[in-house]
Design a protein around this motif. Sequence first.
Motif, mmCIF file in Angstrom:
data_model
loop_
_atom_site.group_PDB
_atom_site.id
_atom_site.type_symbol
_atom_site.label_atom_id
_atom_site.label_comp_id
_atom_site.label_asym_id
_atom_site.label_seq_id
_atom_site.Cartn_x
_atom_site.Cartn_y
_atom_site.Cartn_z
ATOM 1 N N ASP A 191 -31.450 105.510 -4.171
ATOM 2 C CA ASP A 191 -30.063 105.318 -3.935
ATOM 3 C C ASP A 191 -29.467 106.736 -3.201
ATOM 4 N N LYS A 192 -30.140 107.638 -3.535
ATOM 5 C CA LYS A 192 -29.779 108.855 -2.802
ATOM 6 C C LYS A 192 -30.375 108.659 -1.525
ATOM 7 N N LEU A 193 -31.624 108.053 -1.202
ATOM 8 C CA LEU A 193 -31.934 108.129 0.322
ATOM 9 C C LEU A 193 -31.125 107.242 0.929
ATOM 10 N N LYS A 194 -30.936 105.928 0.322
ATOM 11 C CA LYS A 194 -29.853 105.039 0.921
ATOM 12 C C LYS A 194 -28.673 105.652 1.345
ATOM 13 N N THR A 195 -28.070 106.457 0.760
ATOM 14 C CA THR A 195 -26.698 107.114 0.834
ATOM 15 C C THR A 195 -27.048 108.154 2.150
ATOM 16 N N ILE A 196 -28.009 108.837 2.105
ATOM 17 C CA ILE A 196 -28.295 109.783 3.391
ATOM 18 C C ILE A 196 -28.506 109.088 4.644
ATOM 19 N N VAL A 197 -29.239 108.123 4.512
ATOM 20 C CA VAL A 197 -29.833 107.638 5.743
ATOM 21 C C VAL A 197 -28.812 106.275 6.346
ATOM 22 N N SER A 198 -27.822 106.100 5.346
ATOM 23 C CA SER A 198 -27.110 105.138 5.750
ATOM 24 C C SER A 198 -26.257 105.040 7.173
ATOM 25 N N PRO A 199 -25.907 106.343 7.615
ATOM 26 C CA PRO A 199 -25.195 106.301 8.912
ATOM 27 C C PRO A 199 -26.139 106.005 9.987
ATOM 28 N N LEU A 200 -27.462 106.413 9.870
ATOM 29 C CA LEU A 200 -28.553 106.262 11.080
ATOM 30 C C LEU A 200 -28.719 104.721 10.927
ATOM 31 N N ILE A 201 -28.784 104.056 9.788
ATOM 32 C CA ILE A 201 -29.107 102.584 9.699
ATOM 33 C C ILE A 201 -27.816 101.829 10.325
ATOM 34 N N GLY A 233 -33.856 87.798 18.029
ATOM 35 C CA GLY A 233 -33.712 89.269 17.469
ATOM 36 C C GLY A 233 -32.324 89.543 17.005
ATOM 37 N N TYR A 234 -31.335 89.158 17.514
ATOM 38 C CA TYR A 234 -29.896 89.463 16.952
ATOM 39 C C TYR A 234 -29.791 88.693 15.897
ATOM 40 N N VAL A 235 -29.906 87.537 15.772
ATOM 41 C CA VAL A 235 -29.864 86.708 14.226
ATOM 42 C C VAL A 235 -30.646 87.564 13.214
ATOM 43 N N GLY A 236 -32.154 87.768 13.680
ATOM 44 C CA GLY A 236 -32.872 88.404 12.772
ATOM 45 C C GLY A 236 -32.228 89.917 12.336
ATOM 46 N N LEU A 237 -31.714 90.433 13.025
ATOM 47 C CA LEU A 237 -30.798 91.839 12.915
ATOM 48 C C LEU A 237 -29.676 91.548 11.873
ATOM 49 N N GLN A 238 -29.215 90.720 11.908
ATOM 50 C CA GLN A 238 -27.941 90.424 10.915
ATOM 51 C C GLN A 238 -28.460 90.035 9.809
ATOM 52 N N PHE A 239 -29.641 89.460 9.454
ATOM 53 C CA PHE A 239 -30.191 89.254 8.113
ATOM 54 C C PHE A 239 -31.260 90.382 7.477
ATOM 55 N N VAL A 240 -31.179 91.544 8.352
ATOM 56 C CA VAL A 240 -32.097 92.502 7.801
ATOM 57 C C VAL A 240 -31.397 92.946 6.421
ATOM 58 N N PRO A 241 -30.130 93.325 6.414
ATOM 59 C CA PRO A 241 -29.608 93.816 4.957
ATOM 60 C C PRO A 241 -29.689 92.878 3.851
ATOM 61 N N PHE A 242 -29.490 91.606 4.155
ATOM 62 C CA PHE A 242 -29.856 90.589 3.122
ATOM 63 C C PHE A 242 -31.270 90.426 2.643
ATOM 64 N N ILE A 243 -32.240 90.557 3.631
ATOM 65 C CA ILE A 243 -33.601 90.750 3.089
ATOM 66 C C ILE A 243 -33.997 91.958 2.571
ATOM 67 N N LEU A 244 -33.532 92.747 2.968
ATOM 68 C CA LEU A 244 -33.863 94.233 2.116
ATOM 69 C C LEU A 244 -33.341 94.218 0.770
ATOM 70 N N ASN A 245 -32.066 93.678 0.514
ATOM 71 C CA ASN A 245 -31.469 93.508 -0.803
ATOM 72 C C ASN A 245 -32.414 92.817 -1.610
ATOM 73 N N ILE A 246 -32.913 91.710 -1.136
ATOM 74 C CA ILE A 246 -33.790 90.754 -1.969
ATOM 75 C C ILE A 246 -35.122 91.438 -2.334
ATOM 76 N N LEU A 247 -35.653 92.237 -1.324
ATOM 77 C CA LEU A 247 -36.778 92.893 -1.476
ATOM 78 C C LEU A 247 -36.539 94.088 -2.608
ATOM 79 N N GLU A 248 -35.616 94.682 -2.525
ATOM 80 C CA GLU A 248 -35.089 95.700 -3.432
ATOM 81 C C GLU A 248 -34.968 95.286 -4.766
#
Length: 160
Positions: A85-95, A135-150
């Motif tokens: 959670d701390k890393l997500k908060t720190i890296v969030s602006p870069l993402i 690629g653009y559609v895939g980029l929109q799905f990245v947060p969703f996919i990462l939340n599922i993996l998390e």
Amino acid sequence: MEISLILNNELVWDKEFKSCKEYVSNLKSLAPNEVKMREMEAKFLNLVNTDKDVSKYYKIGGALCISLLTNTTFAYADTLGGVSDKLKTIVSPLIELLAGLGYPVTYGMLITGFIMVIMGKKSKGIDIIKWACIGYVGLQFVPFILNILELIGRELRNSL
């Protein structure tokens, strides 16, 4: 100066204190023997090296003394979820920055693809347009996919 402790009208403790000069001069005459001090140090270091508990407490005590003397604080290991959670908060602006670049890059690639079509390289242009859109559609799905993996990772950690 004298300090007395009286409890139930009885003298329990009585101590007379000398002046500071006398006390310091008495301490100077009681200087420790260097040979005995070195022997005690060697025994203690041997104990630190052989006993894991003593070694652990010695390190904690040393760190505490350094912390108190330098007025610093030490970091501690958090749970894996807390670190995540701390890393997500720190890296969030870069993402957010990288995700935000998806739209202008896709826009540029679409323009490039259509220019290729205009120039007569139809298959190359359509290929660029197709992959830019995917690629653009895939980029929109990245947060969703990462939340599922998390969620999957968190459930696996909890089950162990």
